[in-house]
Write a protein that holds these residues in place. Structure first.
Motif, mmCIF file in Angstrom:
data_model
loop_
_atom_site.group_PDB
_atom_site.id
_atom_site.type_symbol
_atom_site.label_atom_id
_atom_site.label_comp_id
_atom_site.label_asym_id
_atom_site.label_seq_id
_atom_site.Cartn_x
_atom_site.Cartn_y
_atom_site.Cartn_z
ATOM 1 N N VAL A 187 0.837 -1.207 0.000
ATOM 2 C CA VAL A 187 0.000 0.000 0.000
ATOM 3 C C VAL A 187 0.869 1.253 0.000
ATOM 4 O O VAL A 187 0.552 2.247 -0.666
ATOM 5 C CB VAL A 187 -0.952 -0.012 1.208
ATOM 6 N N THR A 188 1.961 1.216 0.744
ATOM 7 C CA THR A 188 2.875 2.363 0.770
ATOM 8 C C THR A 188 3.447 2.646 -0.613
ATOM 9 O O THR A 188 3.502 3.796 -1.055
ATOM 10 C CB THR A 188 4.026 2.102 1.763
ATOM 11 N N HIS A 189 3.847 1.594 -1.317
ATOM 12 C CA HIS A 189 4.386 1.790 -2.662
ATOM 13 C C HIS A 189 3.285 2.159 -3.653
ATOM 14 O O HIS A 189 3.545 2.868 -4.639
ATOM 15 C CB HIS A 189 5.127 0.535 -3.124
ATOM 16 N N LEU A 190 2.078 1.695 -3.395
ATOM 17 C CA LEU A 190 0.945 2.135 -4.218
ATOM 18 C C LEU A 190 0.749 3.643 -4.084
ATOM 19 O O LEU A 190 0.574 4.355 -5.080
ATOM 20 C CB LEU A 190 -0.327 1.398 -3.783
ATOM 21 N N TRP A 191 0.800 4.127 -2.842
ATOM 22 C CA TRP A 191 0.648 5.562 -2.601
ATOM 23 C C TRP A 191 1.802 6.349 -3.229
ATOM 24 O O TRP A 191 1.601 7.413 -3.803
ATOM 25 C CB TRP A 191 0.567 5.832 -1.108
ATOM 26 N N ARG A 192 2.987 5.781 -3.120
ATOM 27 C CA ARG A 192 4.155 6.442 -3.733
ATOM 28 C C ARG A 192 3.966 6.564 -5.242
ATOM 29 O O ARG A 192 4.273 7.600 -5.847
ATOM 30 C CB ARG A 192 5.417 5.642 -3.416
ATOM 31 N N GLY A 193 3.470 5.505 -5.872
ATOM 32 C CA GLY A 193 3.222 5.559 -7.303
ATOM 33 C C GLY A 193 2.132 6.548 -7.669
ATOM 34 O O GLY A 193 2.213 7.229 -8.699
ATOM 35 N N ALA A 194 1.102 6.636 -6.807
ATOM 36 C CA ALA A 194 0.012 7.579 -7.079
ATOM 37 C C ALA A 194 0.504 9.017 -7.032
ATOM 38 O O ALA A 194 -0.004 9.888 -7.749
ATOM 39 C CB ALA A 194 -1.113 7.367 -6.073
ATOM 40 N N MET A 195 1.500 9.278 -6.199
ATOM 41 C CA MET A 195 2.045 10.632 -6.110
ATOM 42 C C MET A 195 2.760 11.054 -7.393
ATOM 43 O O MET A 195 3.014 12.235 -7.611
ATOM 44 C CB MET A 195 3.020 10.729 -4.934
ATOM 45 N N ALA A 196 3.085 10.050 -8.238
ATOM 46 C CA ALA A 196 3.735 10.381 -9.507
ATOM 47 C C ALA A 196 2.829 11.224 -10.394
ATOM 48 O O ALA A 196 3.303 12.010 -11.220
ATOM 49 C CB ALA A 196 4.144 9.102 -10.234
ATOM 50 N N PHE A 197 1.508 11.051 -10.227
ATOM 51 C CA PHE A 197 0.580 11.870 -11.008
ATOM 52 C C PHE A 197 0.776 13.354 -10.693
ATOM 53 O O PHE A 197 0.657 14.209 -11.562
ATOM 54 C CB PHE A 197 -0.868 11.485 -10.695
ATOM 55 N N LYS A 198 1.085 13.632 -9.443
ATOM 56 C CA LYS A 198 1.259 15.018 -9.020
ATOM 57 C C LYS A 198 2.526 15.616 -9.612
ATOM 58 O O LYS A 198 2.538 16.782 -10.045
ATOM 59 C CB LYS A 198 1.300 15.082 -7.488
ATOM 60 N N HIS A 199 3.593 14.825 -9.651
ATOM 61 C CA HIS A 199 4.885 15.336 -10.093
ATOM 62 C C HIS A 199 5.110 15.145 -11.594
ATOM 63 O O HIS A 199 5.935 15.836 -12.185
ATOM 64 C CB HIS A 199 6.009 14.658 -9.313
ATOM 65 N N PHE A 200 4.398 14.175 -12.191
ATOM 66 C CA PHE A 200 4.552 13.922 -13.622
ATOM 67 C C PHE A 200 3.170 13.857 -14.274
ATOM 68 O O PHE A 200 2.702 12.781 -14.679
ATOM 69 C CB PHE A 200 5.311 12.616 -13.863
ATOM 70 N N PRO A 201 2.501 14.993 -14.383
ATOM 71 C CA PRO A 201 1.143 15.003 -14.948
ATOM 72 C C PRO A 201 1.081 14.584 -16.404
ATOM 73 O O PRO A 201 -0.004 14.330 -16.929
ATOM 74 C CB PRO A 201 0.720 16.473 -14.780
ATOM 75 N N ALA A 202 2.246 14.479 -17.068
ATOM 76 C CA ALA A 202 2.252 14.043 -18.472
ATOM 77 C C ALA A 202 1.676 12.634 -18.619
ATOM 78 O O ALA A 202 1.228 12.252 -19.711
ATOM 79 C CB ALA A 202 3.673 14.085 -19.030
ATOM 80 N N GLN A 203 1.681 11.840 -17.526
ATOM 81 C CA GLN A 203 1.081 10.512 -17.583
ATOM 82 C C GLN A 203 -0.384 10.570 -17.971
ATOM 83 O O GLN A 203 -0.927 9.639 -18.567
ATOM 84 C CB GLN A 203 1.206 9.806 -16.225
ATOM 85 N N LEU A 204 -1.042 11.673 -17.617
ATOM 86 C CA LEU A 204 -2.460 11.805 -17.921
ATOM 87 C C LEU A 204 -2.710 11.843 -19.424
ATOM 88 O O LEU A 204 -3.828 11.555 -19.870
ATOM 89 C CB LEU A 204 -3.018 13.077 -17.264
ATOM 90 N N ILE A 205 -1.689 12.198 -20.212
ATOM 91 C CA ILE A 205 -1.859 12.239 -21.661
ATOM 92 C C ILE A 205 -2.200 10.847 -22.183
ATOM 93 O O ILE A 205 -3.117 10.667 -22.995
ATOM 94 C CB ILE A 205 -0.589 12.782 -22.329
ATOM 95 N N ASP A 206 -1.442 9.841 -21.711
ATOM 96 C CA ASP A 206 -1.702 8.474 -22.152
ATOM 97 C C ASP A 206 -3.066 7.987 -21.698
ATOM 98 O O ASP A 206 -3.762 7.279 -22.435
ATOM 99 C CB ASP A 206 -0.618 7.535 -21.618
ATOM 100 N N MET A 207 -3.438 8.327 -20.479
ATOM 101 C CA MET A 207 -4.687 7.823 -19.918
ATOM 102 C C MET A 207 -5.921 8.521 -20.470
ATOM 103 O O MET A 207 -6.972 7.908 -20.614
ATOM 104 C CB MET A 207 -4.662 7.948 -18.390
ATOM 105 N N LEU A 208 -5.800 9.816 -20.786
ATOM 106 C CA LEU A 208 -6.956 10.600 -21.185
ATOM 107 C C LEU A 208 -6.970 10.914 -22.680
ATOM 108 O O LEU A 208 -7.977 10.690 -23.352
ATOM 109 C CB LEU A 208 -7.005 11.909 -20.386
ATOM 110 N N LEU A 209 -5.854 11.421 -23.198
ATOM 111 C CA LEU A 209 -5.861 11.897 -24.575
ATOM 112 C C LEU A 209 -5.744 10.772 -25.606
ATOM 113 O O LEU A 209 -6.424 10.816 -26.641
ATOM 114 C CB LEU A 209 -4.737 12.910 -24.783
#
Length: 277
Positions: free
Chosen positions: A32-54
């Motif tokens: 769970v801790t590493h899951l949360w750490r990975g989720a924080m990547a969205f905050k620091h690397f919002p470019a990931q949203l391009i793959d998921m949304l665009l």
């Protein structure tokens, strides 16, 4: 030493003099801790949203309105066929993230720090893989939501759509193990993403996501029929349209199970072996 200073230092001495160590984090807690750490990547690397949304939006609009009429006679008819397939692609393109994240940690020295910490080491992989599931849900929700706005009408109703999404999440989870293993052994993160494009796109475009296999030459039909992504697309399409037979769904689940049984132990073994050096 003054009395006030003594009062300040006593709690510090008391704390450092305790011989009991804190309890070791459980495997679940570490994951769970590493899951949360990975989720924080969205905050620091919002470019990931391009793959998921665009990307799902671009592919859905491009193929439906540029090629739909040529492929199926009308864009609306093609949308009914195409959307369950493009949902598969939306998930498959997300499977590379775990491998990239693991390889980035290795190259930045974060892995070396993890080796010194007393937690279940595969939690790094497990946490990232569970985080991928969040990406799958977002990508699928965007794809299906846009499809409904464009006129997609699944005959299987909400139950069929949710069942298809569940099967695709299981299928994507199994593919993520492949890229997790690649992420451990690759030299740089770019090698992981480059490998994914070399593998994923040929499989995607030689599947039944875009067109019916019946329109292809016989040798191409054979390639499509043995393509694992075709089985995932068939499961998605038949579940969404309420025509799923037992084997339509089971083949996708069997492929997912075999892939996980092969690559999950391999990824963990490579991870532990990496830690041994």
């Amino acid at each position: 030493m003054t009395q006030s200073t003594q009062r300040v230092e006593d709690p510090v001495r008391a704390a450092v003099s305790v011989r009991e160590r804190p309890p070791r984090a459980s495997a679940l807690s570490a994951t769970v801790t590493h899951l949360w750490r990975g989720a924080m990547a969205f905050k620091h690397f919002p470019a990931q949203l391009i793959d998921m949304l665009l990307l799902p939006i671009i592919f859905l609009l491009l193929f439906t309105y540029m090629f739909g009429g040529a492929f199926a006679g009308s864009t609306q008819e093609y949308l009914q066929f195409f959307l369950p397939g493009i949902a598969v692609q939306s998930v498959i393109l997300m499977t590379v993230y775990t491998g990239t994240a693991i390889n980035t940690d290795i190259n930045k020295g974060v892995f070396d720090r993890f080796r010194t910490l007393p937690f279940w080491q595969p939690a790094t992989i497990a946490g990232n893989l569970v985080g991928d599931i969040v990406r799958y849900v977002i990508a699928l929700s965007v794809t299906v939501g846009l499809g409904l706005l464009l006129g997609f009408r699944p005959a299987g109703g909400i139950t069929g759509v949710l069942a298809a999404m569940a099967v695709l999440i299981v299928f994507g989870f199994s593919i993520s193990w492949i890229f997790a293993a690649i992420g451990v052994v690759a030299s740089v993160p770019e090698r992981v993403s480059g490998t994914s494009m070399i593998v994923i796109y040929p499989l995607v475009f030689t599947s039944n996501i875009f067109v019916q296999p019946e329109t292809m030459p016989s040798w191409t039909q054979t390639l499509v029929q043995i393509n694992p992504i075709s089985h995932a697309a068939t499961a998605s399409r038949t579940l969404m349209h309420g025509t799923a037979g037992f084997w339509d769904v089971m083949w996708a689940l069997i492929i997912a199970a075999v892939t996980t049984l092969v690559f999950a132990p391999l990824a963990v073994h490579l991870y532990r072996n990496k830690n041994a050096h």
